[in-house]
Design a protein around this motif. Structure first.
Motif, PDB file in Angstrom:
ATOM      1  N   THR A 138       0.835  -1.220   0.047  1.00  0.00           N
ATOM      2  CA  THR A 138       0.037  -0.147   0.071  1.00  0.00           C
ATOM      3  C   THR A 138       1.013   1.225   0.001  1.00  0.00           C
ATOM      4  OG1 THR A 138      -0.106   0.043   2.600  1.00  0.00           O
ATOM      5  CG2 THR A 138      -1.700  -1.207   1.403  1.00  0.00           C
ATOM      6  N   LEU A 191       1.110   3.446   2.475  1.00  0.00           N
ATOM      7  CA  LEU A 191       1.756   3.595   3.608  1.00  0.00           C
ATOM      8  C   LEU A 191       2.856   2.549   3.727  1.00  0.00           C
ATOM      9  CD1 LEU A 191       1.839   4.678   6.642  1.00  0.00           C
ATOM     10  CD2 LEU A 191       0.145   3.186   7.257  1.00  0.00           C
ATOM     11  N   GLU A 192       2.663   1.574   3.144  1.00  0.00           N
ATOM     12  CA  GLU A 192       3.920   0.389   3.140  1.00  0.00           C
ATOM     13  C   GLU A 192       4.899   0.888   2.393  1.00  0.00           C
ATOM     14  OE1 GLU A 192       0.702  -3.453   4.449  1.00  0.00           O
ATOM     15  OE2 GLU A 192       1.336  -2.888   2.164  1.00  0.00           O
ATOM     16  N   LYS A 199       2.749   8.306   7.903  1.00  0.00           N
ATOM     17  CA  LYS A 199       1.489   8.889   7.988  1.00  0.00           C
ATOM     18  C   LYS A 199       1.580  10.591   7.983  1.00  0.00           C
ATOM     19  CE  LYS A 199      -1.086   5.256  10.146  1.00  0.00           C
ATOM     20  NZ  LYS A 199      -1.768   4.806  11.641  1.00  0.00           N
ATOM     21  N   ASP A 220      -6.063  10.316   2.857  1.00  0.00           N
ATOM     22  CA  ASP A 220      -7.109   9.572   2.622  1.00  0.00           C
ATOM     23  C   ASP A 220      -6.665   8.564   1.787  1.00  0.00           C
ATOM     24  OD1 ASP A 220      -6.832  11.185   0.483  1.00  0.00           O
ATOM     25  OD2 ASP A 220      -8.901  11.372   0.324  1.00  0.00           O
ATOM     26  N   ARG A 221      -5.357   8.196   1.438  1.00  0.00           N
ATOM     27  CA  ARG A 221      -4.974   7.130   0.250  1.00  0.00           C
ATOM     28  C   ARG A 221      -4.119   6.120   1.040  1.00  0.00           C
ATOM     29  NH1 ARG A 221      -8.321   9.450  -2.279  1.00  0.00           N
ATOM     30  NH2 ARG A 221      -8.492  10.003  -4.296  1.00  0.00           N
ATOM     31  N   LEU A 222      -4.103   6.009   2.563  1.00  0.00           N
ATOM     32  CA  LEU A 222      -2.887   5.334   2.988  1.00  0.00           C
ATOM     33  C   LEU A 222      -2.787   3.756   2.453  1.00  0.00           C
ATOM     34  CD1 LEU A 222      -2.960   6.586   6.763  1.00  0.00           C
ATOM     35  CD2 LEU A 222      -1.850   7.440   4.789  1.00  0.00           C
ATOM     36  N   ASP A 223      -4.323   3.440   2.511  1.00  0.00           N
ATOM     37  CA  ASP A 223      -4.373   1.847   2.153  1.00  0.00           C
ATOM     38  C   ASP A 223      -4.554   1.555   0.681  1.00  0.00           C
ATOM     39  OD1 ASP A 223      -4.190   1.181   4.996  1.00  0.00           O
ATOM     40  OD2 ASP A 223      -6.288   1.744   5.280  1.00  0.00           O
ATOM     41  N   HIS A 224      -4.297   2.464  -0.124  1.00  0.00           N
ATOM     42  CA  HIS A 224      -4.551   2.151  -1.579  1.00  0.00           C
ATOM     43  C   HIS A 224      -3.017   1.678  -2.043  1.00  0.00           C
ATOM     44  CE1 HIS A 224      -7.829   4.701  -0.956  1.00  0.00           C
ATOM     45  NE2 HIS A 224      -8.350   4.613  -2.242  1.00  0.00           N
ATOM     46  N   TYR A 225      -3.112   0.870  -3.210  1.00  0.00           N
ATOM     47  CA  TYR A 225      -2.216   0.253  -3.876  1.00  0.00           C
ATOM     48  C   TYR A 225      -1.816   1.094  -5.149  1.00  0.00           C
ATOM     49  CZ  TYR A 225      -2.971  -3.859  -0.858  1.00  0.00           C
ATOM     50  OH  TYR A 225      -2.759  -4.663   0.143  1.00  0.00           O
ATOM     51  N   GLN A 232      -4.175   1.664  -7.804  1.00  0.00           N
ATOM     52  CA  GLN A 232      -5.338   2.442  -7.438  1.00  0.00           C
ATOM     53  C   GLN A 232      -5.091   4.061  -7.486  1.00  0.00           C
ATOM     54  OE1 GLN A 232      -5.871   0.236  -3.765  1.00  0.00           O
ATOM     55  NE2 GLN A 232      -7.987  -0.411  -4.615  1.00  0.00           N
TER      56      GLN A 232
END
Length: 241
Positions: free
Chosen positions: A99, A101-102, A124, A134-139, A142
């Motif tokens: 993601t 964040l990752e 973060k 609002d896109r922390l968990d997006h790959y 996406q």
């Protein structure tokens, strides 16, 4: 912060030797934003790769924050890169299975001895600062190209490296996204106090730098301070390019 001494790079092309860099000397002090310019084939991307320790010179050396890196063993070189350098690629180079964040956390997890919670908070905070809270968990798939490059910017700064190298960071972006990414890069450079070296063929980008180093045929043909660098890339200035 960066010192280049007698740097040369040659490659074999069949029976012929091609000289890409022909003896380059310069230094970049702490906190300076230097733009390396030149047409295609001038040697600027080769130079950036040598500054990053991604390639070995044929002669000469590169010093980063006082450490000579060009002939270090790979494990030592990796340690220096991890603690000294952030890198922004033209093609983002995000890991598709991680993601946003990752991806930003990855350098921290590989190189930092600090608690993981510190890295998470830092990652973060940076993603929020580049407008991706609002896109922390997006790959990556996406995210738009501009959003991916903003993730790459956050990743480059997550360890607070003293030096950030950027290779045509707006080259794959449209004008609007290119302006946004450049604006963020300049803000991070000033806020973090980072030494920034950016490779570009775009004279408009170079107007924002403190200094312009121009390569031609593997040689430095111009090295000048920009007496009045543009502080922020307004639409009018950026679109004029």
């Amino acid at each position: 912060m960066i010192s280049v001494v007698g740097l040369r790079k040659s490659i074999r092309n069949g029976s012929r030797t091609v000289d890409i860099l022909k003896g380059i000397d310069f230094s970049v002090p702490k906190g300076q934003f230097a733009a390396i310019m030149g047409s295609s084939g001038s040697g600027k991307s080769t130079l950036l790769g040598l500054l990053a320790g991604l390639d070995t010179p044929s002669a000469g050396d590169v010093h980063l924050n006082g450490v000579a890196i060009s002939y270090l063993a790979e494990d030592k070189l990796a340690q220096v890169r991890g603690k000294t350098l952030g890198f922004v690629f033209q093609s983002y180079q995000l890991i598709p299975t991680l993601t946003a964040l990752e991806n930003v956390l990855l350098p921290y997890e590989l190189n930092s001895d600090a608690p993981e919670s510190d890295g998470l908070a830092r990652a973060k905070q940076l993603l929020v600062s580049v407008g991706l809270g609002d896109r922390l968990d997006h790959y990556p798939v996406q995210l738009s190209g501009g959003e991916q490059q903003r993730v790459a910017l956050a990743r480059a700064f997550v360890l607070r490296p003293p030096i950030v190298l950027a290779d045509e960071p707006t080259g794959n972006l449209d004008t609007v996204n290119g302006k946004a990414v450049l604006d963020l890069l300049l803000n991070l450079n000033k806020i973090e106090g980072t030494t920034l070296v950016l490779v570009t063929h775009d004279p408009v980008l170079a107007t924002f730098a403190d200094r312009r180093i121009v390569l031609r045929d593997g040689l430095v043909v111009s090295d000048e301070l920009n007496e009045a660098p543009v502080v922020q890339p307004s639409d009018e200035t950026y679109l004029s390019g």
